[in-house]
Design a protein around this motif. Structure first.
Motif, mmCIF file in Angstrom:
data_model
loop_
_atom_site.group_PDB
_atom_site.id
_atom_site.type_symbol
_atom_site.label_atom_id
_atom_site.label_comp_id
_atom_site.label_asym_id
_atom_site.label_seq_id
_atom_site.Cartn_x
_atom_site.Cartn_y
_atom_site.Cartn_z
ATOM 1 N N ALA A 1 -6.499 6.985 -3.438
ATOM 2 C CA ALA A 1 -5.535 7.426 -2.423
ATOM 3 C C ALA A 1 -6.211 7.511 -1.061
ATOM 4 O O ALA A 1 -5.617 7.141 -0.037
ATOM 5 N N PRO B 1 0.810 -1.225 0.000
ATOM 6 C CA PRO B 1 0.000 0.000 0.000
ATOM 7 C C PRO B 1 0.841 1.272 0.000
ATOM 8 O O PRO B 1 0.455 2.265 -0.630
ATOM 9 N N PHE C 1 0.555 4.075 -2.807
ATOM 10 C CA PHE C 1 0.329 5.467 -2.415
ATOM 11 C C PHE C 1 1.319 6.381 -3.129
ATOM 12 O O PHE C 1 0.958 7.434 -3.666
ATOM 13 N N ILE D 1 -6.608 3.988 0.273
ATOM 14 C CA ILE D 1 -5.316 3.455 0.727
ATOM 15 C C ILE D 1 -4.969 4.021 2.105
ATOM 16 O O ILE D 1 -4.511 3.289 2.991
ATOM 17 N N PHE D 2 -5.200 5.330 2.276
ATOM 18 C CA PHE D 2 -4.910 5.933 3.584
ATOM 19 C C PHE D 2 -5.771 5.298 4.673
ATOM 20 O O PHE D 2 -5.286 5.036 5.787
ATOM 21 N N THR E 1 0.429 9.177 -6.076
ATOM 22 C CA THR E 1 0.886 10.558 -5.883
ATOM 23 C C THR E 1 1.646 11.058 -7.103
ATOM 24 O O THR E 1 1.438 12.184 -7.573
#
Length: 587
Positions: A278, A72, A76, A281-282, A80
């Motif tokens: 994103a 992950p 990420f 994932i966070f 980005t």
């Protein structure tokens, strides 16, 4: 240099970095706090990367460890990067935003470096770094709070400082429960006292955060485009999303004239700028961590898990900063259990290993040189701003010019330079007995003001501030430069397209038509401003003046009466409006 010495060096640098990050600031750049913390993070990441490469060279082997969070983390970083190059229309602004690609990628690199250089000594040292940073930040915050030595709050704001201090407090509380150390108890009490003082001050001063319903509304607006939904609007570009999608009801709140650069929470900002993937994932990190904690009691006995959960909760439910974000992933790296997936001994093939290592070192040096120019430009720009209150116009001009030469990509440099050029032209035009050389300088400065404002608008094309600045430059030149009125109108129309629910641009555009004598068009835009904010006295006053110019006296009286109902009775504005209404009544 042996392996043991390199490991110690990595540990010392990481510990010092953790202690310094929350309290590090320098007053030599326009942003004392986040910009310098980002610079510290960038330099630390490069140094640690080079030390890791040196360790590989001295050991002549490559080892790589993974954790349940490594994939992950890499995803990420990938999202980005993709969002930066594919979605962001203003890449320099994205890169230099506090929680933009540089911060994210450097932080994720630190995670990889720590998980590949772990040991009991490193975990113990970094845990002490968390405590040390808490003590120093608490002490400096108290000094700032009581205006001792004139120090600012080193973490930027009281609110974010109070949030960060929850991390060392929760860690110390866990340690006290298990060890009952008098030292930890004393430190805990000291930080708690500082936290209480900060919260009392915060209660008096308050905080300005975008309301949640507005943050969700802006995020929802991205669903109209699959690409924006997946990859967001681009890192550091929340302002563009905000101005495009802000609802009209915001105009009836105390925040109506604020341009927000972050959403209601870091998670909402992340999902808006980098897309829902994103954001998911966070969210995966705390959810996965919770599952691992439930499955094994051993994890719950680790005191690091408590500040880690608090760090994630902070960023899910409210705003964040570089300090909290970086600490989140460093704490995550300390609680992760590394598993070796690669162990290559390269004594025989060592020459082949040198090529990628040399590439990494060379790239790091190039990045450092480029970053140095970016930092130097910020120093020059800060010097130019410092010269403004001293009325040193030439110094302002020269330092802004140096800033643009060092780094020509930030739109704010060009926008400020356009305003400085125009101010110098106006000052020169105010002289008596102008020479031919003076007239030539006035023409050059005026053209430069136009050119620089255009450059700013072309660089930050989605930033409404650049278009209102361009419009303001043209508006100030309407009596001097032919065609400026039409160009000002065009710039304001672009500003309205970017910020359709903003009444201020509508009012300004109406003002240009009023100055041209086109009262019908002026009335139209003043009416639009009123439709967006019915309780705005300025718009009603301008519309009353326009109706008066059109000979619509009854309509003018109604608008002026509304003005009187909106402004304080004891204000000069009330007296002025009352006098105007009396004049209208006598007509």
């Amino acid at each position: 240099m042996n392996d043991s010495l390199l490991n110690k060096l990595i540990m010392i640098i990481l510990t010092l970095f953790l202690i310094l990050l929350p309290i590090f600031y320098l007053p030599i750049t326009t942003d004392f706090f986040e910009f310098n913390k980002m610079a510290l993070l960038f330099i630390t990441s490069l140094i640690l990367l080079l030390l890791w490469c040196l360790k590989i060279i001295t050991e002549r082997k490559v080892q790589f460890f993974t954790t349940p969070f490594t994939i992950p983390i890499l995803l990420f970083a990938l999202i980005t990067t993709i969002s930066l190059f594919w979605q962001s229309s203003y890449k320099m602004g994205s890169l230099l935003s506090p929680l933009g690609p540089i911060t994210i990628l450097c932080t994720l690199l630190l995670y990889i470096i720590i998980t590949n250089n772990q040991g009991e000594n490193l975990q113990h040292s970094l845990s002490l770094g968390l405590i040390g940073s808490g003590v120093l930040l608490a002490a400096l915050s108290l000094l700032s709070l009581f205006s001792i030595f004139g120090l600012p709050n080193p973490n930027g704001t009281i609110y974010l400082t109070s949030l960060y201090l929850l991390l060392p407090v929760s860690f110390l509380l866990s340690k006290i429960i298990s060890q009952k150390s008098p030292l930890f108890i004393a430190i805990f009490i000291f930080i708690i006292i500082s936290e209480i003082a900060l919260l009392i001050s915060l209660k008096n001063s308050g905080i300005t955060v975008l309301p949640y319903q507005i943050g969700f509304s802006i995020l929802k607006s991205l669903s109209s485009s699959a690409r924006s939904l997946i990859l967001g609007i681009g890192s550091g570009n929340f302002l563009t999303a905000f101005t495009l999608a802000r609802p009209a009801e915001l105009n009836y709140t105390p925040y109506w004239n604020i341009l927000f650069t972050t959403s209601s929470s870091y998670l909402l900002t992340l999902a808006t700028e980098l897309g829902f993937i994103a954001g998911l994932i966070f969210l995966f990190f705390p959810l996965r961590l919770g599952i691992l904690a439930i499955r094994g009691n051993k994890l719950l006995k680790n005191p690091i898990i408590y500040p880690l959960f608090i760090a994630f909760l902070i960023q899910i439910f409210t705003i964040s900063n570089i300090t909290i974000f970086v600490y989140t992933f460093i704490l995550l790296s300390l609680i992760s259990t590394p598993k070796k997936i690669l162990d290559l001994h390269l004594k025989r093939f060592f020459p082949f290993l040198l090529a990628p290592l040399i590439l990494i070192v060379t790239t790091s040096l190039i990045l450092f040189i480029l970053a140095s120019r970016v930092y130097l430009a910020e120093v020059y720009f800060k010097k130019s701003l410092d010269a403004i209150p001293k009325n040193l116009g030439q110094e302002v001009y020269d330092f802004q010019k140096k800033a643009i030469r060092a780094n020509p990509y930030p739109d704010k440099y060009h926008s400020a330079f356009s305003q400085t050029s125009l101010a110098l032209a106006n000052a020169l035009a105010g002289k008596k007995d102008l020479t031919k050389d003076d007239n030539q300088k006035i023409l050059l400065l005026t053209q430069q003001a136009i050119d620089e404002s255009r450059v700013a608008a072309s660089l930050g094309i989605g930033n409404v501030n650049n278009w209102t600045n361009l419009a303001a430059i043209y508006t100030s030149l309407m009596k001097l430069v032919q065609g400026s009125d039409e160009r000002a109108i065009s710039a304001y129309q672009q500003a309205i397209a970017l910020n359709p629910q903003d009444p201020q641009s509508q009012l300004s555009l109406g003002g240009i038509y009023y100055a041209k004598g086109d009262y019908d068009e002026a009335a139209k835009y003043f009416q639009k401003a009123i439709s967006l904010k019915k309780d705005w006295a300025n718009a009603h006053y301008n519309l009353a003046a326009t109706y008066k110019a059109l000979g619509k006296i009854d309509e003018a009286k109604k608008e002026m009466a509304i003005v009187l109902s909106l402004v304080p009775v004891d204000s000069t504005d009330y007296k002025k409006a009352q006098e105007e209404l009396e004049k209208l009544n006598s007509m």
